[in-house]
Design an enzyme around this catalytic site. Structure first.
Site, mmCIF file in Angstrom:
data_model
loop_
_atom_site.group_PDB
_atom_site.id
_atom_site.type_symbol
_atom_site.label_atom_id
_atom_site.label_comp_id
_atom_site.label_asym_id
_atom_site.label_seq_id
_atom_site.Cartn_x
_atom_site.Cartn_y
_atom_site.Cartn_z
ATOM 1 N N GLU A 110 -56.891 48.343 -34.022
ATOM 2 C CA GLU A 110 -55.636 47.935 -34.674
ATOM 3 C C GLU A 110 -55.575 48.493 -36.092
ATOM 4 O O GLU A 110 -54.523 48.455 -36.738
ATOM 5 C CB GLU A 110 -55.509 46.402 -34.683
ATOM 6 C CG GLU A 110 -56.532 45.640 -35.518
ATOM 7 C CD GLU A 110 -57.881 45.441 -34.813
ATOM 8 O OE1 GLU A 110 -58.129 46.093 -33.779
ATOM 9 O OE2 GLU A 110 -58.700 44.646 -35.329
ATOM 10 N N CYS A 122 -71.605 55.441 -36.811
ATOM 11 C CA CYS A 122 -72.667 54.649 -36.164
ATOM 12 C C CYS A 122 -73.969 55.431 -36.153
ATOM 13 O O CYS A 122 -75.026 54.876 -35.923
ATOM 14 C CB CYS A 122 -72.269 54.261 -34.762
ATOM 15 S SG CYS A 122 -72.034 55.697 -33.737
ATOM 16 N N GLU A 136 -76.159 45.598 -40.940
ATOM 17 C CA GLU A 136 -75.559 46.934 -40.955
ATOM 18 C C GLU A 136 -74.576 46.970 -42.139
ATOM 19 O O GLU A 136 -73.693 46.113 -42.239
ATOM 20 C CB GLU A 136 -74.800 47.171 -39.642
ATOM 21 C CG GLU A 136 -74.183 48.548 -39.552
ATOM 22 C CD GLU A 136 -73.327 48.737 -38.290
ATOM 23 O OE1 GLU A 136 -72.671 47.780 -37.849
ATOM 24 O OE2 GLU A 136 -73.330 49.859 -37.767
HETATM 25 P P1 NAD Z 1 -65.047 45.785 -34.433
HETATM 26 O O1 NAD Z 1 -66.016 45.179 -33.482
HETATM 27 O O2 NAD Z 1 -64.542 44.964 -35.540
HETATM 28 O O3 NAD Z 1 -63.757 46.265 -33.610
HETATM 29 C C1 NAD Z 1 -63.906 47.024 -32.421
HETATM 30 C C2 NAD Z 1 -62.846 46.594 -31.415
HETATM 31 O O4 NAD Z 1 -63.109 45.255 -30.988
HETATM 32 C C3 NAD Z 1 -61.442 46.605 -31.996
HETATM 33 O O5 NAD Z 1 -60.592 47.185 -31.038
HETATM 34 C C4 NAD Z 1 -61.140 45.149 -32.266
HETATM 35 O O6 NAD Z 1 -59.790 44.844 -32.082
HETATM 36 C C5 NAD Z 1 -61.997 44.412 -31.249
HETATM 37 N N1 NAD Z 1 -62.531 43.132 -31.766
HETATM 38 C C6 NAD Z 1 -62.996 42.889 -33.014
HETATM 39 N N2 NAD Z 1 -63.460 41.620 -33.095
HETATM 40 C C7 NAD Z 1 -63.298 41.075 -31.886
HETATM 41 C C8 NAD Z 1 -63.589 39.783 -31.339
HETATM 42 N N3 NAD Z 1 -64.137 38.834 -32.072
HETATM 43 N N4 NAD Z 1 -63.302 39.561 -30.046
HETATM 44 C C9 NAD Z 1 -62.748 40.526 -29.292
HETATM 45 N N5 NAD Z 1 -62.448 41.765 -29.757
HETATM 46 C C10 NAD Z 1 -62.712 42.032 -31.030
HETATM 47 O O7 NAD Z 1 -65.694 47.140 -34.942
HETATM 48 P P2 NAD Z 1 -65.135 48.115 -36.055
HETATM 49 O O8 NAD Z 1 -65.305 47.476 -37.377
HETATM 50 O O9 NAD Z 1 -63.811 48.641 -35.667
HETATM 51 O O10 NAD Z 1 -66.158 49.336 -35.913
HETATM 52 C C11 NAD Z 1 -67.362 49.441 -36.632
HETATM 53 C C12 NAD Z 1 -68.542 49.065 -35.788
HETATM 54 O O11 NAD Z 1 -68.590 49.895 -34.636
HETATM 55 C C13 NAD Z 1 -69.868 49.270 -36.483
HETATM 56 O O12 NAD Z 1 -70.710 48.196 -36.177
HETATM 57 C C14 NAD Z 1 -70.407 50.555 -35.857
HETATM 58 O O13 NAD Z 1 -71.814 50.696 -35.887
HETATM 59 C C15 NAD Z 1 -69.904 50.424 -34.486
HETATM 60 N N6 NAD Z 1 -69.849 51.714 -33.815
HETATM 61 C C16 NAD Z 1 -70.793 51.982 -32.901
HETATM 62 C C17 NAD Z 1 -70.800 53.203 -32.260
HETATM 63 C C18 NAD Z 1 -71.840 53.528 -31.244
HETATM 64 O O14 NAD Z 1 -71.634 54.470 -30.509
HETATM 65 N N7 NAD Z 1 -72.925 52.792 -31.187
HETATM 66 C C19 NAD Z 1 -69.812 54.150 -32.553
HETATM 67 C C20 NAD Z 1 -68.849 53.817 -33.508
HETATM 68 C C21 NAD Z 1 -68.879 52.594 -34.129
#
Ligand code: NAD
Length: 519
Positions: free
Chosen positions: A199, A304, A404
């Site tokens: 979002e 990540c 992190e």
């Molecule tokens: P986030 O978890 O906040 O959001 C990711 C998705 O999950 C979004 O679409 C969001 O709407 C949804 N979401 C968020 N909280 C939620 C909840 N409580 N319940 C259900 N859905 C929910 O992550 P972010 O801040 O957008 O991304 C950063 C994170 O992603 C970091 O921790 C990073 O390490 C990780 N990441 C990991 C990789 C990998 O391949 N391991 C790659 C990219 C990013």
């Protein structure tokens, strides 16, 4: 408004104009091959992290709209699964061409919404493009197996069939690459897809959907819905969704893993990371320092696979000045500025969190070698900027080490030996990536064998595998058993059907009551 106040002189003006005028950036739902205005009364503003200007607005897709998207995907599956794999590949062949054509436009969308520099945004698009290229050869990857004469006159073969409707939930940090990790693999293997972009930056996914349509992907094969945990929970619960692909934080990932698998879905969750680089005393100083600085501060540390912790075997002090010197030289500014090295972090909250963790480290005894918290960026006074920050004398009990950080912060630690360094890496809860810098083949070989992380670099700082391999984060960085893209990705989006067949003119054996054997 989509007005953007800075100078785009470093960038093609047609790309800027196209991004500002494209209807896709109004963040509509994308269902049945059409962009459809959501009836939702609630919206989330997408803010340009460099300026706080509203770039676009994301609706919270309503329950009915979500149900329609899944129903449309289910209907499209009936014909898409029967479409020859060669025809599905051809759509990818066209899509990769269109992504190249619109590379600038996609990159600009990423920069406006996510903040990273344009050069880095092109990398974001390119690494996703490579998955599309890989999907162009899906027939080979989806090939089954055949054994003739498993019993007299009987053959057995297995085929890999698609699952049905699959869904993807994306994070903010790679708005182009991560949607492209997901839907090209899913649809080329014959599934249909419902994608929920972050979002915080849905624009690139919307542009990609437009390109997929132009490439000939039939209506309903790819659909996009918007929102946060509400729509995510609906994805987890929906009985017609067969698999969920997630990339993001631990909290969301573990929630999605348990909730979606509880309803019998396949789930793959890539989550958080704390990637360590181990630096041996014999490492080439110039190459190692350059690699560390690029991998720690590039994309403002919001990768990540960023290196967030450097473990120096022996003395860290002799490396600190080289890190500091390189860190201060980096140009922190709006991602569209010429020569920008790093842009802002995604949000005010994210900046506050980063600064709080740095402060907690300093309070717990870490030494601040470089402090980027107070940075002022002329022309971008409202931006969420954090400059390169280096903490030394960090220990495993510090909050800044355990959490992190996801910002441009490099933690420096010391280890007495390679073995001690490996133990530090292995004690950390995450297992995404790690790297060793050394001139010793023996040290590199020992590291590769002993270290408990899914992706290992040897004199390579960010070893994100290309799509003929898979993205193989492990331990706390991954939940599930089939990784993203590559062979594992094909396996994730397909199920095996095993057929045993017999063709004969007449039955010579009569009724057989014993369990059949080939002996
Ligand atoms: P986030 O978890 O906040 O959001 C990711 C998705 O999950 C979004 O679409 C969001 O709407 C949804 N979401 C968020 N909280 C939620 C909840 N409580 N319940 C259900 N859905 C929910 O992550 P972010 O801040 O957008 O991304 C950063 C994170 O992603 C970091 O921790 C990073 O390490 C990780 N990441 C990991 C990789 C990998 O391949 N391991 C790659 C990219 C990013």
């Amino acid at each position: 408004s989509s007005r953007v106040p800075w100078d785009y002189s470093s960038f093609s003006t047609s790309a800027v104009k196209a991004v500002k005028e494209t209807p896709a950036l109004k963040a509509k739902n994308y269902v049945g091959g059409k962009f459809v205005e959501s009836q939702s009364t609630e919206h989330i503003d997408v803010l340009n992290p460099a300026t706080q200007e509203v770039v676009s607005r994301v609706p919270l897709t309503t329950h009915e709209e979500f149900e329609t998207a899944v129903a449309v995907a289910k209907e499209a599956y009936k014909t898409w699964r029967k479409t020859p794999v060669t025809a599905r590949q051809r759509v990818m062949l066209k899509l990769q061409e269109l992504i190249r054509r619109d590379m600038d436009k996609l990159a600009m969308s990423v920069t406006l919404e996510q903040g990273k520099t344009l050069a880095d945004a092109r990398g974001d698009v390119f690494r996703g493009l490579e998955v599309v290229e890989q999907a162009c050869g899906m027939a080979n990857q989806q090939m089954g197996e055949f054994v003739e004469n498993v019993s007299s006159g009987i053959d057995t073969y297995s085929i890999r069939q698609p699952l049905g409707v699959c869904a993807g939930i994306c994070p903010f940090n790679f708005p182009a690459m991560i949607p492209l990790w997901m839907f090209p693999m899913a649809v080329t293997t014959g599934n249909t897809f419902v994608l929920k972009p972050s979002e915080k930056d849905p624009g690139a996914a919307m542009l990609l959907a437009e390109l997929a349509t132009e490439a000939g992907l039939p209506p309903g094969v790819l659909n996009i819905v918007h929102g946060t945990y509400d729509v995510v929970n609906q994805i987890c619960d929906h009985p017609d969704i067969k698999a969920v692909s997630f990339v993001g934080s631990d909290v969301a990932g573990m929630h999605i893993y348990s909730r979606a698998s509880a309803t019998g879905k396949r789930v793959q969750c890539n989550m958080g990371a704390k990637n360590h680089a181990v630096i041996m005393p014999d490492a080439d100083p110039e190459a190692t320092l350059n690699a560390l600085v690029g991998a720690a501060f590039g994309a403002a540390g919001q990768r990540c696979m960023a290196i967030s912790t450097a473990v120096f075997v022996g003395d860290s002090k002799r490396w600190e000045e080289g890190l500091r010197e390189r860190g201060v030289k980096l140009k922190v500014t709006g991602g569209t500025e010429p020569g920008a090295d790093l842009g802002p972090v995604i949000s005010k909250q994210s900046k506050e969190r980063i600064c709080r963790l740095v402060e907690s480290g300093a309070k717990a005894g870490a030494r601040i070698v470089l402090d980027g918290r107070g940075i002022k960026v002329p022309g971008y006074e409202q931006g969420n900027f954090v400059g390169p920050t280096i903490l030394a004398d960090v220990t495993e009990d510090m909050e800044c080490y355990k959490e992190e950080i996801f910002g441009p912060v490099l933690l420096c630690m010391e280890a007495a030996s390679l073995q001690d360094a490996i133990e530090i890496v292995n004690r950390n809860k995450y297992g995404n990536g790690t790297a060793i810098f050394t001139k010793s083949g023996a040290a590199a070989r020992a590291f590769q064998h002993e270290v408990d992380a899914g992706q290992v670099g040897i004199n390579v700082p960010i070893p994100v595998p290309l799509p003929f391999f898979s993205f193989t984060g492990s331990r706390g960085s991954f939940a599930g058993d089939l990784n993203f893209y590559g062979k594992a990705g094909v396996h994730f989006f397909t199920q095996i059907k095993t057929v045993t067949s017999q063709w004969k003119e007449k039955d010579l054996h009569g009724v057989a009551m014993a369990f059949p054997t080939s002996g």
